[in-house]
Design an enzyme around this catalytic site. Sequence first.
Site, mmCIF file in Angstrom:
data_model
loop_
_atom_site.group_PDB
_atom_site.id
_atom_site.type_symbol
_atom_site.label_atom_id
_atom_site.label_comp_id
_atom_site.label_asym_id
_atom_site.label_seq_id
_atom_site.Cartn_x
_atom_site.Cartn_y
_atom_site.Cartn_z
ATOM 1 N N GLU A 104 9.191 -8.288 -3.689
ATOM 2 C CA GLU A 104 9.147 -9.514 -2.860
ATOM 3 C C GLU A 104 10.187 -9.425 -1.726
ATOM 4 O OE1 GLU A 104 8.140 -13.145 -4.641
ATOM 5 O OE2 GLU A 104 7.197 -12.202 -6.379
ATOM 6 N N GLU B 44 0.864 -1.202 0.000
ATOM 7 C CA GLU B 44 0.000 0.000 0.000
ATOM 8 C C GLU B 44 0.887 1.235 0.000
ATOM 9 O OE1 GLU B 44 -2.593 -0.326 3.380
ATOM 10 O OE2 GLU B 44 -3.570 -2.131 2.580
#
Length: 386
Positions: free
Chosen positions: A368, A126
Site C-alpha cells: 500500500e 504488476e
Amino acid sequence: MALDQDTFDLLKDTVRRFVRERLVPAEDAVEEHDDVPPDILQDMKDLGLCGVSIPEEYGGLGLSMAQECEVAYELGQTALAFRSAVGTNIGIGSQGILMDGTPAQKAEYLPRIASGELIMSFALTEPDAGSDAASLKTRAVADGSDYLLSGSKRYITNAPRAGGFTLMARTGGAGASGISAFIVPATLPGITIGKPDRKMGQRGTKTCDVFLDQVRVPAANLIGGEPGKGFKTAMKVLDRGRLHISAIACGMARRILDVSIAYAQNRKQFGSRIGDFQLVQAMLADSQAELLAGWALVRETARAYDAKPPGASDPDVSMQASCTKLFTTEMVGRVADRGVQVHGGAGYMNEYKVERFYRDVRLLRLYEGTSQIQQLVIGKHLMRAP
Ligand SMILES: Cc1cc2nc3c(=O)[nH]c(=O)nc-3n(C[C@H](O)[C@H](O)[C@H](O)COP(=O)(O)OP(=O)(O)OC[C@H]3O[C@@H](n4cnc5c(N)ncnc54)[C@H](O)[C@@H]3O)c2cc1C
C-alpha cells in the site's frame, strides 16, 4: 457513516475477546499450516468482520474510519494472517465499488462482500509496475458491450481465495488518465491464478500472481461506468487502506510490547529480573512512547478522514494518511527490533512469538505504498503549498 457508540462499544469488546480467546490460541496452527483454519475464517465472517466498512444498507456494520481503526487495532494484536484474510473485503477490495461504483454495482456486490460470501482482492500491482502503478500495462480493449482484458498482476493478496477482483487496467493512453477500474469475477474464462508466493513472514496470508488472457468482462463491470477514472479510484482506496494498515501496525506494536514486558518481568540475569535493568527499561520505554505517538496520530487522521465528504479525495487528508502510515509502520519495525533485543537469544528462536512478529511487520513498510512513496506523497504536497 458511523455505528452508534453503545453498539460500537459492544462490538469492540466482542472483537477484543474473540482475538484473545479464539485467534491468539490458533496462532501456532496458522504458522505451522500456513493457512487460516476455515472454521475461524467462518467465525470472522459471522462476526461481521468482512463488512465493517460497508454501510448498513448493504448489509455491513457501517463503521466510521475512526471506528474501523479501533477494530483494526484489536485485530492487529494477533497473527496478521487473520486480519489479512478479511482485510481485502474491509478495504482495498471493496472500497473502490463503495466510493465510485454505480448504484447497480453497489447493490450487486457489496452485500456479498459484507457477508464474506464473496472474497474480493485488489489487483493494481504488476511485474513492471509497483511503486509506479500509473505505468501498468494490463490492457482492457472495448469489444461490443464487453472489454477484453489481458495482462498479469503480481503479489495479489487473497487471490487464491478470491471470488472477484477490483482490477485496474488500461483502457486509454499512457499515464494515470488511461486507467480504468473493473469488477472482475474470478471464475471468468481466461483467468489463471499463479502458485502461492513463499514469503518472509505473515504465514497464513495468501498472495500470488493473476494472469488474464483475453478475459471478457461486461462493460457493466467498469466501476462507475466511465473509463479513465480507475487510477483516482485506486488512490482513494489506498488513502483509506493506509490508515487501516497504520492501526494494524499500532495493534501489533502493542502486542510486541506486551510480550516483551512479560519476558522482561520473568527472565533473570545477574540475580535480577532483566526488566529491572534501566537499559532494558529504556528499550521498553522508547517503544511505549512511540506507540502512544503512533496511535494518537492514527486517531487524529481518522477523525480528519471522517470529517471530509464521503468518497471525496482531500489532498490534506491524503498527506496525513501518508504521514500516519510512514510513522506507524516504521515505528512497529523499531518496536519489533527492540522486542527481539529484550528477548536476547530467545528472540531469535522460532518458538518465541516475537521472532515471528518481527518478520510479519516487515511487510507493512512495503505494501500500500512503500515508506519512500509515503515520503514522496508528503514531500510533493508540501512543495505545492503556497
Ligand atoms: C505480501 C504482499 C502483498 C501485496 N498485496 C497486494 C495486493 O493485494 N494488491 C496489489 O495491487 N499489490 C499488492 N502488493 C504489491 C505492493 O503494493 C508493491 O510490492 C509495492 O507497492 C512496491 O512495489 P514493488 O514491489 O514493485 O517495488 P518497487 O516499486 O520496484 O520499489 C523498489 C524500491 O524502490 C523504491 N522506489 C521506487 N520508486 C521510487 C521513487 N520514485 N523514489 C524513491 N524510491 C523509490 C521503493 O520504495 C522500494 O524501496 C503486495 C506486495 C506484497 C509483498
